[in-house]
Structure formats: C-alpha cells, structure tokens
Design an enzyme around this catalytic site. Sequence first.
Site, PDB file in Angstrom:
ATOM      1  N   GLU A 207      86.339  22.613 -84.104  1.00 28.72           N
ATOM      2  CA  GLU A 207      86.422  24.070 -83.966  1.00 28.72           C
ATOM      3  C   GLU A 207      87.111  24.700 -85.167  1.00 28.72           C
ATOM      4  O   GLU A 207      86.743  25.803 -85.594  1.00 28.72           O
ATOM      5  CB  GLU A 207      87.144  24.442 -82.686  1.00 28.72           C
ATOM      6  CG  GLU A 207      87.152  25.934 -82.390  1.00 28.72           C
ATOM      7  CD  GLU A 207      87.630  26.244 -80.981  1.00 28.72           C
ATOM      8  OE1 GLU A 207      86.765  26.341 -80.080  1.00 28.72           O
ATOM      9  OE2 GLU A 207      88.849  26.365 -80.781  1.00 28.72           O
TER      10      GLU A 207
ATOM     11  N   TRP B 249      83.629  28.802 -68.314  1.00 30.57           N
ATOM     12  CA  TRP B 249      84.273  27.501 -68.407  1.00 30.57           C
ATOM     13  C   TRP B 249      84.513  26.971 -67.006  1.00 30.57           C
ATOM     14  O   TRP B 249      84.892  27.712 -66.088  1.00 30.57           O
ATOM     15  CB  TRP B 249      85.628  27.609 -69.095  1.00 30.57           C
ATOM     16  CG  TRP B 249      85.623  28.138 -70.483  1.00 30.57           C
ATOM     17  CD1 TRP B 249      84.551  28.545 -71.217  1.00 30.57           C
ATOM     18  CD2 TRP B 249      86.784  28.328 -71.309  1.00 30.57           C
ATOM     19  NE1 TRP B 249      84.966  28.984 -72.452  1.00 30.57           N
ATOM     20  CE2 TRP B 249      86.326  28.865 -72.535  1.00 30.57           C
ATOM     21  CE3 TRP B 249      88.143  28.106 -71.132  1.00 30.57           C
ATOM     22  CZ2 TRP B 249      87.196  29.181 -73.579  1.00 30.57           C
ATOM     23  CZ3 TRP B 249      89.004  28.413 -72.169  1.00 30.57           C
ATOM     24  CH2 TRP B 249      88.536  28.939 -73.371  1.00 30.57           C
TER      25      TRP B 249
ATOM     26  N   HIS C 241      84.578  30.222 -80.876  1.00 36.42           N
ATOM     27  CA  HIS C 241      84.672  29.145 -79.906  1.00 36.42           C
ATOM     28  C   HIS C 241      83.589  28.113 -80.183  1.00 36.42           C
ATOM     29  O   HIS C 241      82.397  28.436 -80.186  1.00 36.42           O
ATOM     30  CB  HIS C 241      84.498  29.732 -78.497  1.00 36.42           C
ATOM     31  CG  HIS C 241      84.929  28.833 -77.409  1.00 36.42           C
ATOM     32  ND1 HIS C 241      84.934  29.212 -76.089  1.00 36.42           N
ATOM     33  CD2 HIS C 241      85.388  27.553 -77.420  1.00 36.42           C
ATOM     34  CE1 HIS C 241      85.365  28.212 -75.338  1.00 36.42           C
ATOM     35  NE2 HIS C 241      85.642  27.200 -76.119  1.00 36.42           N
TER      36      HIS C 241
ATOM     37  N   GLN D  85      85.878  33.750 -79.045  1.00 36.97           N
ATOM     38  CA  GLN D  85      86.702  33.067 -78.063  1.00 36.97           C
ATOM     39  C   GLN D  85      87.391  34.090 -77.168  1.00 36.97           C
ATOM     40  O   GLN D  85      88.015  35.036 -77.637  1.00 36.97           O
ATOM     41  CB  GLN D  85      87.729  32.190 -78.795  1.00 36.97           C
ATOM     42  CG  GLN D  85      87.989  30.861 -78.133  1.00 36.97           C
ATOM     43  CD  GLN D  85      89.053  30.955 -77.057  1.00 36.97           C
ATOM     44  OE1 GLN D  85      89.507  32.027 -76.694  1.00 36.97           O
ATOM     45  NE2 GLN D  85      89.450  29.810 -76.530  1.00 36.97           N
TER      46      GLN D  85
ATOM     47  N   ARG E 261      89.684  13.158 -69.508  1.00 36.19           N
ATOM     48  CA  ARG E 261      89.883  12.614 -70.854  1.00 36.19           C
ATOM     49  C   ARG E 261      90.690  11.321 -70.793  1.00 36.19           C
ATOM     50  O   ARG E 261      91.690  11.232 -70.080  1.00 36.19           O
ATOM     51  CB  ARG E 261      90.620  13.626 -71.738  1.00 36.19           C
ATOM     52  CG  ARG E 261      89.782  14.849 -72.083  1.00 36.19           C
ATOM     53  CD  ARG E 261      90.570  15.852 -72.910  1.00 36.19           C
ATOM     54  NE  ARG E 261      89.727  16.970 -73.325  1.00 36.19           N
ATOM     55  CZ  ARG E 261      90.192  18.051 -73.959  1.00 36.19           C
ATOM     56  NH1 ARG E 261      91.500  18.150 -74.249  1.00 36.19           N
ATOM     57  NH2 ARG E 261      89.373  19.019 -74.308  1.00 36.19           N
TER      58      ARG E 261
ATOM     59  N   TRP F 266      92.461  22.062 -84.425  1.00 33.44           N
ATOM     60  CA  TRP F 266      91.498  22.123 -83.331  1.00 33.44           C
ATOM     61  C   TRP F 266      90.183  21.447 -83.713  1.00 33.44           C
ATOM     62  O   TRP F 266      89.108  21.850 -83.294  1.00 33.44           O
ATOM     63  CB  TRP F 266      91.277  23.561 -82.854  1.00 33.44           C
ATOM     64  CG  TRP F 266      92.459  24.081 -82.099  1.00 33.44           C
ATOM     65  CD1 TRP F 266      93.330  25.059 -82.466  1.00 33.44           C
ATOM     66  CD2 TRP F 266      92.942  23.584 -80.841  1.00 33.44           C
ATOM     67  NE1 TRP F 266      94.320  25.218 -81.531  1.00 33.44           N
ATOM     68  CE2 TRP F 266      94.118  24.329 -80.517  1.00 33.44           C
ATOM     69  CE3 TRP F 266      92.529  22.592 -79.960  1.00 33.44           C
ATOM     70  CZ2 TRP F 266      94.846  24.107 -79.345  1.00 33.44           C
ATOM     71  CZ3 TRP F 266      93.265  22.371 -78.801  1.00 33.44           C
ATOM     72  CH2 TRP F 266      94.390  23.122 -78.507  1.00 33.44           C
TER      73      TRP F 266
END
Length: 310
Positions: A261, A298, A224, A191, A307, A258
């Site tokens: 993850e 990203w 990640h 990550q 979302r 998380w």
Amino acid sequence: MAQQLSPGTKLIKGRSCLVFGFTVTVGMFTAVHLFHNKVELRTKTPWNAPILWEGTFNRTYLEEYYRNNPVTIGLTVFALGKYLDKYLEKFLASADKYFMPGHKVIYYVMVDDHSKLLYIEYGTSRFLKSRVVAKEARWQDISMMRMKTLADMLQDFIKDEVDYVFCMDVDMDFRAPYGVETLGELVAQAQAWFMNSPNTEFTYERRPESKAYIEMGQGDFYYHAAVFGGTPSRVLDLVRSCYAGIMEDKKNNIEAVWHDESHLNKYFLEHKPTLILSPEYCWDFTIHTEMEHVKLAWAMKDYAEVRDNV
C-alpha cells in the site's frame, strides 16, 4: 432552526452529519456541489479527475452507453490460508449479485488450496478462472508478492481477455450495485479513514531510504490498496512499479510501513489516477459515523484469527 432547502437540493449523509448540496446533470457525469458543515466536499481533484459519490454520475446514460458498447471486466482476488476459508465464498457470492450487474465479468481467483474452492452457481456472462499460488510465510509478504503474480497474469493473458480489471482484497463484501460508473483508465480508492484528513496525517512511508518514500507535506489522498483498477495496460504498469519498489527495498533491507500500500501511494503520487472512488466504494463500518450508499464494505475481523503472524 433547520436550514430551508430549495427544490432539487440533494440530501446526503456524510461522516458525521447531513450533507447538503445540489446537482446539475450534463451527459455522463454530474456537476455536484456538496457541503459538509458548510465546507464543500471534494468531487473533483486538482487535476480534474472525478471523485465518485452516489449522485455524481448519470447511471441511465452510462448503462445505455455500455449496452451499446459492451465491455468485459476482470476482478482479481487472492484467498490464501484462513482467508480462503473465511471470506472467499461471501466475496464471490456478493460480487455475483452486485459487481457490474448486467455485464460480462471474469473472476480471477488465486488460492493456495484448490480443493477448498467451493462451487458457486454464477449468473449469466459470469466466469471464474482459478490459479494455485504459493502461500508466503508472512501476511506482509502475501500482500506484497501479489504484485508480482498480478503482473505475470496481466502480461500473460488477462490483458487479452478483458477491457478493464479491478484488483480487490477478499475480506470484503458487496452491499449494493458496484457498476460501470467505476470504470476508468486508472482507478484509485480513497481510504475511508483519511478522506477528510490533511496529508500531514497520512500514514505514508516517511523514510527516505525506501522507494515508497513521500516527503511530509506532499500527497493528494491516502489510497487504499484493497481496491484499484483500470485498463489492463495501466494496471500492469502500476503493479510492475510497486513490485520493483518492493524488491529494491528488500535489497536495501527495508520494508515500507504499509508494505504494498505504501508503494501504491507513491505510484499514485507520481501517476495521477483518472478516477477516484469515494469511501462509499470501500467503507469500514467500524468508523462511528453513518455512510449512505455503501457499495463495498470491509469485513469485521480478528487479525489474530486469520493471520499466522500479526
């Protein structure tokens, strides 16, 4: 006064300043010594797995090897709800250009509305297989339940169709060749935000009640979940283990900090990756430093926009 570099010294931009180093190439991979503010950067794990940076592998050798030993690579991606509308087309178009160029690729695309799957003209030896899956009410459950879908698909047919498989998030896009140097038995992505942090700062699940629990002071890297891969059998074991941990937590009325993850990090603590991808392979441009050789990035996003629950 600037440091004098000897001939052949490699100059790389790191997180906050220039990184100096030198390389010695022998066969497939390259013995590399990188220095960041006079601190040697890690290019190998304590268990001798490579940490992949540009310059730590012999691209010519690898391409020749895989031309003589062809492989098929799978790429799975979930695009549900607003993520399908906003990110899928760019992800697939950039993958067609940069993901495993020159090699056979099968895209496995999971959507909740097949009518929104746009037509893209793919290159030679590129194939797409789509599947409609149910959209969970919360994004957290979408993230976690993909482990069950992946396990079913790997078991039912993916394991018989590909030699290697990568599982990626859709809200990213490829920026440069993401090639066969990334192939390995069990591949993890470091990550970007935690690459130079001590493990005490990693956001592991710290509650012992969770199956994702990692004790303070333990842990090698923070991995990640946006990118992981390997051989189908190893990835199948990973996603099955993560799903089992998620469901056990649900029985005990706990959810890892998380989500999937956290369970992935617990798995990689107990089953060491054979190859780790540096942040070049999944970079976040909101980090206020420069990174050369970015392969995958990203997307800039507003979570409130994509979302249903934030």
